[in-house]
Design a protein around this motif. Structure first.
Motif, PDB file in Angstrom:
ATOM      1  N   GLU A  88       8.105 -41.701  -3.651  1.00  0.00           N
ATOM      2  CA  GLU A  88       7.419 -40.405  -3.548  1.00  0.00           C
ATOM      3  C   GLU A  88       5.905 -40.516  -3.657  1.00  0.00           C
ATOM      4  O   GLU A  88       5.181 -39.619  -3.255  1.00  0.00           O
ATOM      5  N   GLU A  89       5.384 -41.614  -4.208  1.00  0.00           N
ATOM      6  CA  GLU A  89       3.942 -41.771  -4.361  1.00  0.00           C
ATOM      7  C   GLU A  89       3.313 -42.572  -3.225  1.00  0.00           C
ATOM      8  O   GLU A  89       2.172 -42.975  -3.314  1.00  0.00           O
ATOM      9  N   ILE A  90       4.032 -42.774  -2.134  1.00  0.00           N
ATOM     10  CA  ILE A  90       3.518 -43.565  -1.026  1.00  0.00           C
ATOM     11  C   ILE A  90       2.348 -42.828  -0.369  1.00  0.00           C
ATOM     12  O   ILE A  90       2.362 -41.604  -0.221  1.00  0.00           O
ATOM     13  N   LEU A  91       1.327 -43.590   0.000  1.00  0.00           N
ATOM     14  CA  LEU A  91       0.152 -43.002   0.641  1.00  0.00           C
ATOM     15  C   LEU A  91       0.494 -42.563   2.058  1.00  0.00           C
ATOM     16  O   LEU A  91       1.376 -43.136   2.700  1.00  0.00           O
ATOM     17  N   PRO A  92      -0.205 -41.550   2.582  1.00  0.00           N
ATOM     18  CA  PRO A  92       0.110 -41.042   3.920  1.00  0.00           C
ATOM     19  C   PRO A  92       0.088 -42.125   5.007  1.00  0.00           C
ATOM     20  O   PRO A  92       0.958 -42.154   5.869  1.00  0.00           O
ATOM     21  N   ASP A  93      -0.912 -43.007   4.986  1.00  0.00           N
ATOM     22  CA  ASP A  93      -0.973 -44.077   5.992  1.00  0.00           C
ATOM     23  C   ASP A  93       0.229 -45.008   5.875  1.00  0.00           C
ATOM     24  O   ASP A  93       0.793 -45.435   6.878  1.00  0.00           O
ATOM     25  N   GLU A  94       0.605 -45.324   4.645  1.00  0.00           N
ATOM     26  CA  GLU A  94       1.760 -46.189   4.434  1.00  0.00           C
ATOM     27  C   GLU A  94       3.051 -45.477   4.819  1.00  0.00           C
ATOM     28  O   GLU A  94       3.990 -46.104   5.298  1.00  0.00           O
ATOM     29  N   GLN A  95       3.119 -44.171   4.614  1.00  0.00           N
ATOM     30  CA  GLN A  95       4.277 -43.372   5.027  1.00  0.00           C
ATOM     31  C   GLN A  95       4.479 -43.492   6.532  1.00  0.00           C
ATOM     32  O   GLN A  95       5.587 -43.693   7.014  1.00  0.00           O
TER      33      GLN A  95
END
Length: 105
Positions: A88-95
């Motif tokens: 749930e804490e993944i960064l938008p770019d990594e998502q």
């Protein structure tokens, strides 16, 4: 280039790093320099490997605390690690990267 992190001996708790790998020397061997550097910087490294004596011994020599797992353990399916849902804490770019990678499976 960002400055390299050096942990002080007065740090409250040394970071712990977990590495999971398969018992294939071509996959394990390149990680030993990383283990050595993490240990040099004060990290505790737990290396999870199948119980293959030669590879486990080499991991121990690099400075890791080796934990063995059995390839047929029902709770550890390496082929599925990290593919159910992103953290749930993944960064938008990594998502976005995760979503593209999952689309190829």
């Amino acid at each position: 280039m960002a400055p390299m992190l050096e942990l002080s001996p007065t740090a409250a708790a040394a970071p712990t790093v977990a590495i999971f790998n398969v018992a294939m020397i071509g996959h394990v061997n390149p990680t030993f320099a990383l283990v050595q550097e993490l240990v040099r910087r004060g990290c505790r490294v737990h290396y999870f490997l199948p119980a293959v004596e030669q590879i486990c011994s080499a991991a121990k020599e690099s400075g890791a605390e080796v934990e063995s797992y059995l390839p047929d353990m029902p709770d550890l399916v390496l082929e599925h690690c990290g593919i159910q849902e992103p953290h749930e804490e993944i960064l938008p770019d990594e998502q976005a990267l995760w979503e593209r990678a999952m689309a190829t499976l």
